[in-house]
Design a protein around this motif. Structure first.
Motif, short mmCIF file in Angstrom:
data_model
loop_
_atom_site.label_atom_id
_atom_site.label_comp_id
_atom_site.label_asym_id
_atom_site.label_seq_id
_atom_site.Cartn_x
_atom_site.Cartn_y
_atom_site.Cartn_z
N ILE A 1 36.36 46.15 44.37
CA ILE A 1 36.41 47.29 43.49
C ILE A 1 35.97 46.86 42.24
O ILE A 1 35.42 47.77 41.49
N VAL A 2 36.57 45.91 41.67
CA VAL A 2 36.01 45.48 40.28
C VAL A 2 34.56 45.43 40.21
O VAL A 2 33.97 45.72 39.27
N THR A 3 33.69 44.74 41.20
CA THR A 3 32.36 45.04 41.32
C THR A 3 31.89 46.37 41.10
O THR A 3 30.93 46.35 40.36
N GLY A 4 32.46 47.21 41.65
CA GLY A 4 32.02 48.75 41.63
C GLY A 4 32.16 49.22 40.38
O GLY A 4 31.60 50.12 40.16
N TRP A 5 32.89 48.63 39.47
CA TRP A 5 33.00 48.89 38.15
C TRP A 5 31.81 48.55 37.36
O TRP A 5 31.65 48.88 35.95
N GLY A 6 31.08 47.66 37.90
CA GLY A 6 30.03 46.99 37.32
C GLY A 6 30.26 45.72 36.37
O GLY A 6 29.81 45.36 35.39
#
Length: 155
Positions: A26-31
């Protein structure tokens, strides 16, 4: 920012790792780039996983330039009304060197002559402000207007 992953069913370490990986995804999806670290609780031996990431500060909101003041609406104003206000509020008469002239339907000019012209204009200004006129001081004169009262909202 850190997220500590510690599940009540701590015996299933694969489940804890899977939840930590879900959070990291999820955090990676936030960039952002998460960092996962594991350790064991000293007393219980439970697996604790921390997902850390740096959450950037929000970009500053650009300041909006102040809105230009709305042009006020002016009510009709007669030179005679201003003359009466000067006489009543400040005792200023034409014989003192104070004169009024109709400039437009909504503005009147007050002028003063003589050695004490500036003092007379100051007295006139003070008196007219008390009567809630809007004034603009010019070279040796005052432009007098009366703002239209704001409409009240109906309850």
């Amino acid at each position: 920012m850190s997220v500590l992953v510690a599940l009540s069913d701590y015996a299933d370490e694969d489940k804890i790792r899977a939840e930590a990986q879900n959070i990291a995804t999820i955090v990676t999806g936030w960039g952002l780039e998460p960092e996962i670290s594991e350790k064991r609780h000293e007393d219980s031996g439970q697996l604790l996983i921390t997902v850390r990431f740096i959450y950037p500060e929000p970009e500053p909101v650009p300041e909006k330039p102040p809105a230009p003041p709305a042009d006020p609406e002016w009510v009709r104003l007669q030179a005679g009304t201003v003359t009466s206000a000067l006489i009543a509020a400040a005792g200023l008469f034409t014989s003192d060197g104070v004169t009024t002239a109709q400039e437009s339907a909504t503005s009147v000019t007050v002028s003063a002559t003589g050695e004490n012209a500036d003092e007379l204009l100051t007295r006139a200004e003070k008196a007219l402000r008390q009567k809630r006129y809007t004034l603009e001081r010019n070279d040796g004169s005052l432009t007098v207007r009366k703002a239209k009262p704001a409409k009240r909202k109906k309850p």
